[in-house]
Design a protein around this motif. Structure first.
Motif, PDB file in Angstrom:
ATOM      1  N   LEU A   1       0.852  -1.138   0.112  1.00  0.00           N
ATOM      2  CA  LEU A   1       0.018   0.057   0.010  1.00  0.00           C
ATOM      3  C   LEU A   1       0.790   1.128   0.002  1.00  0.00           C
ATOM      4  N   SER A   2       0.559   2.308  -0.871  1.00  0.00           N
ATOM      5  CA  SER A   2       1.133   3.379  -0.858  1.00  0.00           C
ATOM      6  C   SER A   2       0.900   4.084   0.660  1.00  0.00           C
ATOM      7  N   ASP A   3       1.760   5.051   1.024  1.00  0.00           N
ATOM      8  CA  ASP A   3       1.576   5.589   2.356  1.00  0.00           C
ATOM      9  C   ASP A   3       0.358   6.298   2.622  1.00  0.00           C
ATOM     10  N   ILE A   4      -0.147   6.248   3.796  1.00  0.00           N
ATOM     11  CA  ILE A   4      -1.256   6.750   4.479  1.00  0.00           C
ATOM     12  C   ILE A   4      -1.251   8.065   4.863  1.00  0.00           C
ATOM     13  N   PRO A   5      -2.185   8.796   4.488  1.00  0.00           N
ATOM     14  CA  PRO A   5      -1.911  10.225   4.749  1.00  0.00           C
ATOM     15  C   PRO A   5      -2.262  10.414   6.345  1.00  0.00           C
ATOM     16  N   VAL A   6      -1.952  11.469   7.145  1.00  0.00           N
ATOM     17  CA  VAL A   6      -2.393  11.681   8.343  1.00  0.00           C
ATOM     18  C   VAL A   6      -3.942  11.637   8.697  1.00  0.00           C
ATOM     19  N   LEU A   7      -4.014  10.721   9.705  1.00  0.00           N
ATOM     20  CA  LEU A   7      -5.589  10.587  10.046  1.00  0.00           C
ATOM     21  C   LEU A   7      -6.038  11.605  10.973  1.00  0.00           C
ATOM     22  N   ASN A   8      -7.164  12.118  10.904  1.00  0.00           N
ATOM     23  CA  ASN A   8      -7.847  12.929  11.794  1.00  0.00           C
ATOM     24  C   ASN A   8      -8.802  11.980  12.922  1.00  0.00           C
ATOM     25  N   TYR A   9      -8.593  12.050  14.008  1.00  0.00           N
ATOM     26  CA  TYR A   9      -9.157  11.097  15.023  1.00  0.00           C
ATOM     27  C   TYR A   9     -10.757  11.256  15.036  1.00  0.00           C
ATOM     28  N   GLN A  10     -11.136  12.228  15.149  1.00  0.00           N
ATOM     29  CA  GLN A  10     -12.659  12.767  15.011  1.00  0.00           C
ATOM     30  C   GLN A  10     -13.204  12.202  13.667  1.00  0.00           C
ATOM     31  N   ARG A  11     -12.776  12.601  12.671  1.00  0.00           N
ATOM     32  CA  ARG A  11     -13.463  12.466  11.332  1.00  0.00           C
ATOM     33  C   ARG A  11     -13.386  10.880  11.050  1.00  0.00           C
ATOM     34  N   HIS A  12     -11.877  10.151  11.279  1.00  0.00           N
ATOM     35  CA  HIS A  12     -11.878   8.896  10.768  1.00  0.00           C
ATOM     36  C   HIS A  12     -11.902   7.687  11.741  1.00  0.00           C
ATOM     37  N   LEU A  13     -11.698   7.909  13.133  1.00  0.00           N
ATOM     38  CA  LEU A  13     -11.671   6.832  13.800  1.00  0.00           C
ATOM     39  C   LEU A  13     -12.296   6.931  14.990  1.00  0.00           C
ATOM     40  N   PHE A  14     -12.888   8.059  15.385  1.00  0.00           N
ATOM     41  CA  PHE A  14     -13.766   8.080  16.527  1.00  0.00           C
ATOM     42  C   PHE A  14     -15.183   7.241  16.161  1.00  0.00           C
ATOM     43  N   GLN A  15     -15.862   7.057  17.167  1.00  0.00           N
ATOM     44  CA  GLN A  15     -17.029   6.252  17.347  1.00  0.00           C
ATOM     45  C   GLN A  15     -16.815   4.762  16.935  1.00  0.00           C
ATOM     46  N   GLU A  16     -15.564   4.329  17.380  1.00  0.00           N
ATOM     47  CA  GLU A  16     -15.291   2.901  17.353  1.00  0.00           C
ATOM     48  C   GLU A  16     -15.050   2.472  15.825  1.00  0.00           C
ATOM     49  N   ARG A  17     -14.721   3.423  14.829  1.00  0.00           N
ATOM     50  CA  ARG A  17     -14.462   2.741  13.762  1.00  0.00           C
ATOM     51  C   ARG A  17     -12.905   1.926  13.662  1.00  0.00           C
ATOM     52  N   ASN A  18     -12.945   0.893  13.005  1.00  0.00           N
ATOM     53  CA  ASN A  18     -12.019  -0.229  12.958  1.00  0.00           C
ATOM     54  C   ASN A  18     -11.240  -0.078  11.665  1.00  0.00           C
ATOM     55  N   LEU A  19      -9.766  -0.299  11.712  1.00  0.00           N
ATOM     56  CA  LEU A  19      -8.728  -0.307  10.689  1.00  0.00           C
ATOM     57  C   LEU A  19      -8.063  -1.512  10.856  1.00  0.00           C
ATOM     58  N   ARG A  20      -8.262  -2.470   9.679  1.00  0.00           N
ATOM     59  CA  ARG A  20      -7.621  -3.967   9.914  1.00  0.00           C
ATOM     60  C   ARG A  20      -6.741  -4.124   8.715  1.00  0.00           C
ATOM     61  N   SER A  21      -5.564  -4.789   8.840  1.00  0.00           N
ATOM     62  CA  SER A  21      -4.966  -5.248   7.674  1.00  0.00           C
ATOM     63  C   SER A  21      -5.341  -6.764   7.283  1.00  0.00           C
ATOM     64  N   VAL A  22      -4.866  -7.440   5.993  1.00  0.00           N
ATOM     65  CA  VAL A  22      -5.189  -8.525   5.719  1.00  0.00           C
ATOM     66  C   VAL A  22      -3.866  -9.235   5.260  1.00  0.00           C
ATOM     67  N   THR A  23      -3.226  -9.988   5.838  1.00  0.00           N
ATOM     68  CA  THR A  23      -2.106 -10.941   5.563  1.00  0.00           C
ATOM     69  C   THR A  23      -2.221 -12.401   5.135  1.00  0.00           C
ATOM     70  N   SER A  24      -1.939 -12.474   3.803  1.00  0.00           N
ATOM     71  CA  SER A  24      -2.251 -13.785   3.121  1.00  0.00           C
ATOM     72  C   SER A  24      -3.333 -14.451   3.543  1.00  0.00           C
ATOM     73  N   ASN A  25      -3.397 -15.919   3.734  1.00  0.00           N
ATOM     74  CA  ASN A  25      -4.583 -16.505   3.803  1.00  0.00           C
ATOM     75  C   ASN A  25      -4.009 -17.978   4.529  1.00  0.00           C
ATOM     76  N   THR A  26      -5.066 -18.649   5.086  1.00  0.00           N
ATOM     77  CA  THR A  26      -4.841 -20.173   5.499  1.00  0.00           C
ATOM     78  C   THR A  26      -5.342 -20.826   4.449  1.00  0.00           C
ATOM     79  N   ARG A  27      -4.921 -21.985   4.600  1.00  0.00           N
ATOM     80  CA  ARG A  27      -5.485 -23.186   3.615  1.00  0.00           C
ATOM     81  C   ARG A  27      -6.886 -23.525   3.869  1.00  0.00           C
ATOM     82  N   GLN A  28      -7.483 -23.218   5.111  1.00  0.00           N
ATOM     83  CA  GLN A  28      -8.852 -23.416   5.421  1.00  0.00           C
ATOM     84  C   GLN A  28      -9.741 -22.182   4.643  1.00  0.00           C
ATOM     85  N   ASP A  29      -9.079 -21.127   4.631  1.00  0.00           N
ATOM     86  CA  ASP A  29      -9.585 -20.040   3.677  1.00  0.00           C
ATOM     87  C   ASP A  29      -9.944 -20.572   2.325  1.00  0.00           C
TER      88      ASP A  29
END
Length: 343
Positions: free
Chosen positions: A269-297
């Protein structure tokens, strides 16, 4: 019992010579000796190999090469030509698939917990060993998938990474039943994940810069399709970022409803800009990555794809034109998934 090709056998393929922009032609045609399969390995005659954006990242150097002059390609569909000692699940003539995850240690705490995608000693097809941009490929039996004999191999190949990673990304997005999903970028993986979400009753909104991709998304049944930086017509419960564009992370986060989750699907992923806490993360928003997969996937997704009849949109390229397929992928000229086929 081991069966093996003749000692003088060779095969052709495409290897990453010197990583760099596709305009510098980082792929070169090579002739390789066809090695006999080792213990637990299958030698496949390649019937089709999908072209993944990870292959582009490897060719262009966004991902550091693990070994010189490696043949990329990790969405491999082929016929078993020979098997190594100890192989019990496949025999000559069977159709098998090789995917991105090639090996894990099996003993670390991640492997023991069913999270082998996080194994520190994991290895990958087309990165740690030669992959499927080639006439032949070696695949470990333990990481191979049995594939149906009666389907077009070019339509099976994208399921083996684009489909599997899209499926894991969908699960990582924590989409609730009947939820509202936003998909940013709409290439090989996204067009399969969208269908999986629709089959499970989700409302799907696609946001991508490609007008052609927006047309495909609407054809597949999504609720709306807009530009990559547009706002979806309603707040989202979940979102998946398939485009390798860090600038879209705050855009997608801001489109989430309270407690919504954004899953970033790419290995790069190219660089992520600076996040604003109130606009982007507050109200319990979640940011998750995805790494490869399992064989079960992989097993779960392939079963889902067969059960609901996921449609694969493929742009076919002769194996001799692998460099053009990679260039078209870089230029966003591929509709659906690019697939290399013999000829």
């Amino acid at each position: 019992m081991t069966t093996s090709p003749s000692a003088a056998a060779t095969h052709r393929g495409w290897a990453v010579r010197t990583p760099g922009p596709v305009a510098t032609r980082p792929l070169e045609q090579v002739q390789r000796e066809t090695a006999a399969p080792g213990p637990g390995e299958l030698l496949l005659r390649v019937e089709a190999c999908g072209v993944c954006r990870t292959d582009l990242h490897l060719a262009e150097g966004d991902l550091v090469p693990h070994r010189p002059s490696t043949i990329p390609g990790h969405e491999i569909v082929g016929r078993v030509e020979a098997v190594g000692d100890g192989v019990s699940l496949f025999r000559a003539g069977d159709r098998a698939g090789g995917a991105w995850l090639r090996g894990t240690c099996g003993s670390c705490r991640y492997c023991r917990a069913g999270r082998e995608n996080l194994c520190p000693r994991s290895t990958y097809t087309g990165w740690d060993a030669d992959g499927g941009f080639s006439e032949k490929a070696l695949v470990p039996e333990a990481f191979a998938y049995r594939l149906p004999d009666d389907q077009d191999p070019a339509l099976l190949a994208p399921l083996l990474c684009a489909g599997i990673i899209g499926y894991r990304s969908l699960r990582r997005s924590m989409l609730p039943p009947g939820g509202r999903l936003g998909i940013y970028g709409f290439g090989a993986s996204a067009h399969l994940a969208a269908q999986a979400a629709l089959a499970e009753g989700a409302t799907v909104h696609v946001l991508t810069r490609s007008a052609r991709a927006r047309e495909l998304a609407l054809e597949l049944g999504v609720a709306s399709a807009g530009g990559a930086y547009d706002s979806p017509p309603e707040p989202l419960d979940s979102a998946i970022l398939f485009a390798p564009v860090g600038d879209l992370v705050p855009v997608a986060l801001e489109s989430l409803d309270r407690s919504g989750t954004l899953a970033v699907a790419g290995i790069h992923l190219s660089d992520i800009p600076v996040l604003n806490y109130q606009r982007h993360l507050f109200q319990e928003r979640n940011l998750r990555s995805v790494t490869s997969n399992t064989r079960q996937d992989g097993r779960d997704f392939l079963a889902l794809a067969e059960r609901v009849g996921i449609r694969v949109v493929a742009s076919r390229y002769p194996m001799d034109h692998a460099d053009r397929a990679l260039a078209d992928l870089a230029a966003d000229k591929v509709n659906g998934a690019a697939v290399l086929v013999p000829g």
